[in-house]
Motif scaffolding. Structure first.
Motif, mmCIF file in Angstrom:
data_model
loop_
_atom_site.group_PDB
_atom_site.id
_atom_site.type_symbol
_atom_site.label_atom_id
_atom_site.label_comp_id
_atom_site.label_asym_id
_atom_site.label_seq_id
_atom_site.Cartn_x
_atom_site.Cartn_y
_atom_site.Cartn_z
ATOM 1 N N TYR A 1 8.134 -77.285 -0.528
ATOM 2 C CA TYR A 1 7.442 -76.730 -1.761
ATOM 3 C C TYR A 1 5.874 -76.595 -1.605
ATOM 4 O O TYR A 1 5.290 -75.964 -2.632
ATOM 5 C CB TYR A 1 7.637 -77.977 -2.760
ATOM 6 C CG TYR A 1 9.013 -78.282 -3.250
ATOM 7 C CD1 TYR A 1 9.742 -77.239 -3.628
ATOM 8 C CD2 TYR A 1 9.657 -79.507 -2.608
ATOM 9 C CE1 TYR A 1 11.124 -77.585 -3.915
ATOM 10 C CE2 TYR A 1 10.845 -79.748 -2.761
ATOM 11 C CZ TYR A 1 11.619 -78.771 -3.477
ATOM 12 O OH TYR A 1 12.772 -79.049 -3.764
ATOM 13 N N ASP B 1 3.786 -74.743 -4.767
ATOM 14 C CA ASP B 1 3.780 -73.320 -4.543
ATOM 15 C C ASP B 1 4.862 -72.890 -5.601
ATOM 16 O O ASP B 1 6.168 -73.107 -5.349
ATOM 17 C CB ASP B 1 4.196 -72.664 -3.099
ATOM 18 C CG ASP B 1 4.081 -71.133 -2.994
ATOM 19 O OD1 ASP B 1 3.962 -70.597 -4.252
ATOM 20 O OD2 ASP B 1 4.348 -70.440 -2.162
ATOM 21 N N ASN B 2 4.567 -72.214 -6.660
ATOM 22 C CA ASN B 2 5.666 -71.850 -7.730
ATOM 23 C C ASN B 2 6.664 -70.972 -7.189
ATOM 24 O O ASN B 2 7.764 -71.261 -7.737
ATOM 25 C CB ASN B 2 4.829 -71.069 -8.988
ATOM 26 C CG ASN B 2 5.582 -70.984 -10.355
ATOM 27 O OD1 ASN B 2 5.967 -72.326 -10.594
ATOM 28 N ND2 ASN B 2 6.043 -70.117 -10.724
ATOM 29 N N ASP B 3 6.269 -70.201 -6.177
ATOM 30 C CA ASP B 3 7.270 -69.094 -5.629
ATOM 31 C C ASP B 3 8.313 -70.041 -4.807
ATOM 32 O O ASP B 3 9.395 -69.421 -4.577
ATOM 33 C CB ASP B 3 6.587 -68.079 -4.664
ATOM 34 C CG ASP B 3 6.011 -67.295 -5.663
ATOM 35 O OD1 ASP B 3 6.068 -67.048 -6.895
ATOM 36 O OD2 ASP B 3 5.099 -66.680 -5.043
ATOM 37 N N LEU C 1 9.655 -72.941 -6.076
ATOM 38 C CA LEU C 1 10.484 -73.593 -6.927
ATOM 39 C C LEU C 1 11.672 -73.018 -7.264
ATOM 40 O O LEU C 1 11.704 -71.717 -7.305
ATOM 41 C CB LEU C 1 9.615 -74.239 -8.000
ATOM 42 C CG LEU C 1 8.484 -74.875 -7.764
ATOM 43 C CD1 LEU C 1 7.613 -75.187 -9.095
ATOM 44 C CD2 LEU C 1 8.674 -76.357 -7.232
ATOM 45 N N GLN D 1 13.251 -75.122 -12.029
ATOM 46 C CA GLN D 1 11.873 -75.835 -11.855
ATOM 47 C C GLN D 1 10.783 -75.160 -12.405
ATOM 48 O O GLN D 1 9.961 -75.829 -12.931
ATOM 49 C CB GLN D 1 11.752 -76.351 -10.317
ATOM 50 C CG GLN D 1 12.713 -77.403 -9.727
ATOM 51 C CD GLN D 1 12.922 -77.569 -8.338
ATOM 52 O OE1 GLN D 1 12.484 -76.491 -7.631
ATOM 53 N NE2 GLN D 1 13.023 -78.609 -7.803
ATOM 54 N N GLN D 2 10.724 -73.916 -12.108
ATOM 55 C CA GLN D 2 9.688 -73.120 -12.960
ATOM 56 C C GLN D 2 9.531 -73.067 -14.095
ATOM 57 O O GLN D 2 8.525 -72.946 -14.629
ATOM 58 C CB GLN D 2 9.787 -71.621 -12.182
ATOM 59 C CG GLN D 2 9.684 -71.501 -10.735
ATOM 60 C CD GLN D 2 9.721 -69.837 -10.148
ATOM 61 O OE1 GLN D 2 10.086 -68.911 -11.081
ATOM 62 N NE2 GLN D 2 9.535 -69.665 -9.032
ATOM 63 N N PHE E 1 8.064 -76.399 -15.406
ATOM 64 C CA PHE E 1 6.545 -76.245 -15.265
ATOM 65 C C PHE E 1 6.064 -75.523 -16.486
ATOM 66 O O PHE E 1 5.171 -75.694 -16.972
ATOM 67 C CB PHE E 1 6.217 -75.922 -13.877
ATOM 68 C CG PHE E 1 6.289 -77.045 -13.063
ATOM 69 C CD1 PHE E 1 5.237 -77.906 -12.830
ATOM 70 C CD2 PHE E 1 7.326 -77.101 -11.978
ATOM 71 C CE1 PHE E 1 5.166 -78.877 -11.853
ATOM 72 C CE2 PHE E 1 7.339 -78.263 -11.104
ATOM 73 C CZ PHE E 1 6.240 -78.997 -11.002
ATOM 74 N N ALA E 2 6.681 -74.381 -16.782
ATOM 75 C CA ALA E 2 6.271 -73.406 -17.713
ATOM 76 C C ALA E 2 6.204 -73.639 -19.009
ATOM 77 O O ALA E 2 5.496 -73.459 -19.855
ATOM 78 C CB ALA E 2 6.885 -71.894 -17.437
ATOM 79 N N ASP F 1 -2.887 -69.882 -15.918
ATOM 80 C CA ASP F 1 -3.169 -68.628 -15.348
ATOM 81 C C ASP F 1 -4.509 -68.231 -15.595
ATOM 82 O O ASP F 1 -5.002 -67.724 -14.702
ATOM 83 C CB ASP F 1 -2.092 -67.367 -15.873
ATOM 84 C CG ASP F 1 -1.971 -67.281 -17.129
ATOM 85 O OD1 ASP F 1 -2.693 -68.236 -18.165
ATOM 86 O OD2 ASP F 1 -1.323 -66.313 -17.552
#
Length: 408
Positions: free
Chosen positions: A139, A354-356, A358, A362-363, A366-367, A379
């Protein structure tokens, strides 16, 4: 015959001296050979001591009520949080090293910046260990500059990311309508409203970050990345910022004759209405302040147009830690999406994952986090993120400030 007996006695004494060293080397070698599943077994039923600054009550509560119970339930590991300033931690590690102690109770250490550099240069840390952490591999972006360098100093696997911080300003918009977008606008505000702005005295880390941020307003941060750690060289480079700070000084709270001792002291001035702005590394502190009633509902955070300094704090392991297995398991759990999400939700601490890397769900989790009132969207905040200076320059800048600004 006498010489032979002396030789045998000498050899016996030498072997007796070397035996513990050989045993420790063998033990270390055996530990290095363990895979993560074996480390899990060794950690089962143990206690891990987490040494670090204890001044953040919200973080302390999260560690005690969220992280510690998770460690106990999932791995049968007991977390013992030991509040201690980093200079005391390093002093204890150095004392143990000088005493040639082979074991230490200092397991996990909250650390970064010049303190990490000091610890590494004095061989006080265990590592590299990030290659042993499945969640780091899965991650964390191991190639990201913030995970390979700490204040410009190479990490090389000797610490794992804990949380991200970024300097923000907080104001009460019902009292102070306009947010200064540059150092020049801040100076103009201070001249028009004398006594309503200040910053903590260096070497407090918030005050130091504010001064470095002012330096970046006048000098591009790239100029410092390979700068010689020479006082005269640094002073010449930052002279425009020193001139600015001295021009600002007479318009500060207490006319710049005294400064708040640290961030909490500045926050008290802000909450009491004595100053109009509070500077903090806690990017989402404003929401927590509104939530608990210490800030007005009209409080909000902002950053300079050029950006503000951001850094990552880390967790290291003491070189002679007696609970290395438990420390590795605990750090790995801290890097899990579940723990990072919990810390983001409860404390508003910027995640280190690293969001990419996830999964989609999961993304989305978090969002979906509501960061609360008065905050800057993540952002937008990260778009205004400036890198830290090399660690070796920080104490030089602090010394120069004490002489050229505080001492004037």
């Amino acid at each position: 015959m006498k010489n032979f007996v002396k030789w045998i006695l000498s050899l016996t004494l030498l072997l007796g001296f070397l035996s513990p060293i050989v045993a420790r080397a063998q033990e270390s070698s055996d530990f290095e050979a363990l895979d993560y599943e074996e480390i899990l077994k060794e950690a089962d039923g143990s206690t891990v001591n987490f040494y670090g600054w204890g001044g953040d009550e919200a973080l302390n509560k999260w560690l005690d009520e969220e992280f510690a119970p998770t460690l106990k339930e999932k791995y049968n590991i007991t977390l013992n949080r030991v509040p201690m300033d980093i200079d005391q931690i390093l002093s204890q590690l150095l004392s143990e090293q000088q005493a040639e102690a082979s074991e230490s109770e200092i397991d996990m250490i909250w650390i970064n910046g010049e303190n990490f550099k000091t610890a590494r240069e004095n061989d006080l840390l265990y590592g590299p260990f990030t290659d042993k952490l499945p969640n780091y591999q899965d991650y964390v972006d191991g190639e990201d500059a913030e995970n390979t360098y700490d204040f410009g100093y190479p990490i090389e696997g000797y610490e794992a990311p804990y949380s991200k911080a970024q300097l923000v300003f907080i104001k009460d918009s019902s009292v102070t309508e306009k947010s200064p977008a540059t150092a020049e606008e801040l100076l103009n505000y201070a001249k028009e409203n004398p006594g309503t702005f200040t910053y903590p005295a260096l070497p407090d880390f918030t005050g130091s970050a504010f001064v470095r941020n002012i330096i970046y307003e006048f000098v591009d941060y790239e100029e410092f990345q390979d700068m010689e750690a020479d006082k005269e060289v640094v002073k010449k480079a930052i002279q425009p910022a020193l001139d600015y700070l001295n021009e600002l000084k007479p318009y500060l709270w207490s006319e710049g004759k005294t400064y708040p001792s640290d961030g909490p002291a500045l926050n008290n001035l802000f909450m009491d209405g004595e100053v109009a702005f509070y500077e903090t590394y806690g990017a989402y502190d404003v929401a927590n302040g509104i939530k608990d009633g210490s800030y007005a509902e009209t409080a909000e955070s902002f950053v300079f147009d050029k950006g503000t300094i951001g850094n990552t704090s880390f967790i290291a392991i003491g070189k002679n830690s007696i609970h290395k297995a438990a420390a590795i398991v605990a750090i790995n759990e801290m890097l899990s999406p579940e723990m990072q999400l919990s810390k983001y939700q409860e404390l508003g601490e910027i995640p280190v994952l690293d969001n990419d890397k996830l999964k989609d769900e999961q993304q989305e989790a978090f969002a979906a986090v509501d960061l609360g009132s008065g905050t800057i969207p993540q952002d937008e905040l990260l778009e205004h993120r400036l890198p830290e200076m090399p660690a070796q320059l920080v104490p030089i800048i602090e010394e120069i400030w004490l002489e050229e600004v505080a001492g004037e």
